[in-house]
Design a protein around this motif. Structure first.
Motif, PDB file in Angstrom:
ATOM      1  N   MET A 268       0.848  -1.201   0.000  1.00  0.00           N
ATOM      2  CA  MET A 268       0.000   0.000   0.000  1.00  0.00           C
ATOM      3  C   MET A 268       0.881   1.247   0.000  1.00  0.00           C
ATOM      4  O   MET A 268       1.030   1.924   1.024  1.00  0.00           O
ATOM      5  N   PRO A 269       1.486   1.561  -1.139  1.00  0.00           N
ATOM      6  CA  PRO A 269       2.509   2.616  -1.190  1.00  0.00           C
ATOM      7  C   PRO A 269       2.015   4.016  -0.860  1.00  0.00           C
ATOM      8  O   PRO A 269       2.783   4.847  -0.383  1.00  0.00           O
ATOM      9  N   ARG A 270       0.737   4.294  -1.107  1.00  0.00           N
ATOM     10  CA  ARG A 270       0.227   5.657  -0.914  1.00  0.00           C
ATOM     11  C   ARG A 270      -0.510   5.860   0.405  1.00  0.00           C
ATOM     12  O   ARG A 270      -0.866   6.993   0.746  1.00  0.00           O
ATOM     13  N   ALA A 271      -0.759   4.809   1.142  1.00  0.00           N
ATOM     14  CA  ALA A 271      -1.512   4.933   2.391  1.00  0.00           C
ATOM     15  C   ALA A 271      -0.662   5.561   3.493  1.00  0.00           C
ATOM     16  O   ALA A 271       0.563   5.446   3.490  1.00  0.00           O
ATOM     17  N   ILE A 272      -1.338   6.227   4.439  1.00  0.00           N
ATOM     18  CA  ILE A 272      -0.669   6.597   5.687  1.00  0.00           C
ATOM     19  C   ILE A 272      -0.547   5.306   6.494  1.00  0.00           C
ATOM     20  O   ILE A 272      -1.544   4.691   6.863  1.00  0.00           O
ATOM     21  N   LEU A 273       0.670   4.874   6.732  1.00  0.00           N
ATOM     22  CA  LEU A 273       0.936   3.628   7.447  1.00  0.00           C
ATOM     23  C   LEU A 273       1.333   3.998   8.865  1.00  0.00           C
ATOM     24  O   LEU A 273       2.417   4.537   9.103  1.00  0.00           O
ATOM     25  N   LYS A 274       0.426   3.741   9.795  1.00  0.00           N
ATOM     26  CA  LYS A 274       0.547   4.324  11.135  1.00  0.00           C
ATOM     27  C   LYS A 274       0.931   3.278  12.171  1.00  0.00           C
ATOM     28  O   LYS A 274       0.283   2.233  12.283  1.00  0.00           O
ATOM     29  N   ILE A 275       1.999   3.547  12.929  1.00  0.00           N
ATOM     30  CA  ILE A 275       2.312   2.681  14.069  1.00  0.00           C
ATOM     31  C   ILE A 275       1.458   3.150  15.234  1.00  0.00           C
ATOM     32  O   ILE A 275       1.496   4.300  15.640  1.00  0.00           O
ATOM     33  N   ALA A 276       0.663   2.219  15.750  1.00  0.00           N
ATOM     34  CA  ALA A 276      -0.393   2.596  16.685  1.00  0.00           C
ATOM     35  C   ALA A 276      -0.222   1.889  18.032  1.00  0.00           C
ATOM     36  O   ALA A 276       0.870   1.859  18.593  1.00  0.00           O
TER      37      ALA A 276
END
Length: 326
Positions: A268-276
């Motif tokens: 998912m190259p364009r997603a905001i990838l969030k460490i939660a």
């Protein structure tokens, strides 16, 4: 062997730059690649290519705590579990506004109203809508929501009120879901995700790692998320809370987290990838590594029933590694 693997990882990065999708078999080779540093670096290059050097900083409010009728085995708010948490009904609009103001003053660029429901009762939904109106009239901050299952009419109402993003996690792979929850199905979650997108809201959907799933199931989750084309993907790291079935059952290493985040970036190259949730426990002060391995978002200031890093600490960390707040 390492050079052959690195050649593969590099080629997949070039494919992603050319808008080619990564499939399951390719993702399995990525997550198992021998050279972790090279995988992380390529994932970071994808992040920079599509998202620059900005990080999304979000703050949550647990606006209605506990007494959820679903039996999710990881959740401290489920009525099926016995975790000792503070339980309370929906907070007043004024109290939620005050927390949104605090989040804004602390540097958050988005604020998410989270409630422990299967789906809000009508009276509560109306109150939530009034709360959103109040925040939008009072503050310049993105408002997101996470309220359980959605109908089309309700999703359209949230869109009309100016909600930016709706969170509804898949939680885990479909092949593992019935081991985690039995009171609703994976298809129920997929359906709400689709309703959210059809209503014109941005979709936030991710999951939890460290619940005993295999590497294949982590990749399976990534592929399912990829198919939904989410705008944001929170990756939570299980903290097995006392009183839940997963208490003290599984462990999770920093390397596993980095491999998962990096592989999700290829998917998912364009997603905001969030460490939660769980980053403070599992990564301790090594969040920096993950933010240079594909992640470009954090949740700051705490979670639903657990504490998090102070906002000032997180903002300072971003500056230290040359990243900017979105």
């Amino acid at each position: 062997m390492s050079s052959l693997t690195n050649n593969f990882v590099y080629q997949k990065m070039i494919d992603v730059f050319s808008n080619k999708k990564i499939n399951f078999q390719e993702a399995m080779k990525l997550i198992n690649s021998a050279d972790l540093d090279f995988l992380a670096d390529c994932a970071n290059q994808i992040t920079v290519k599509f998202g620059g050097d900005k990080v999304d900083v979000e703050t949550l409010v647990n606006a209605k705590s506990g007494r959820c009728p679903e039996d999710c085995s990881f959740c401290s708010q489920s009525t099926f579990n016995t975790t000792k948490i503070e339980k309370y009904p929906l907070l007043t609009p004024e109290r939620i506004l005050a927390q949104a103001e605090e989040a804004k003053n602390n540097g958050a660029n988005s604020f998410c109203i989270v409630c422990a429901y299967r789906s809000p009762p009508e009276q509560d939904f109306i109150q939530i809508c009034n709360t959103i109106k109040l925040i939008k009239e009072s503050l310049d901050i993105d408002v997101n929501t996470s309220l359980g299952f959605m109908t089309r009419d309700r999703a359209l109402m949230l869109k009309k009120l100016g909600v930016k993003r709706y969170n509804h996690n898949l939680e885990t792979a479909k092949s593992m879901f019935d081991k985690i929850c039995t009171t609703h199905s994976y298809e129920d979650r997929i359906n709400t995700a689709k309703i959210v997108k059809e209503a014109g809201l941005e979709l936030c959907s991710g999951g939890i790692i460290g619940m005993g799933e295999t590497i294949e199931q982590r990749v399976e989750l990534g592929i399912s998320l990829q198919s939904l084309n989410p705008d944001e993907v929170p990756v939570n790291m299980l903290i097995g809370r006392e009183g839940t079935p997963l208490f003290n059952k599984f462990s999770l290493t920093e390397e596993e987290i980095i491999r998962t985040i990096a592989t999700f970036r290829f998917l998912m190259p364009r997603a905001i990838l969030k460490i939660a949730g769980g980053r403070e426990v599992h990564l301790k002060k090594n969040d920096k590594k993950v933010l240079k391995a594909g992640a470009n978002g954090i949740i700051s200031g705490g979670y639903l029933t657990t504490k998090g890093n102070k906002h000032q600490e997180d903002i300072r960390m971003l500056k230290e590694i040359g990243l900017k707040q979105n």
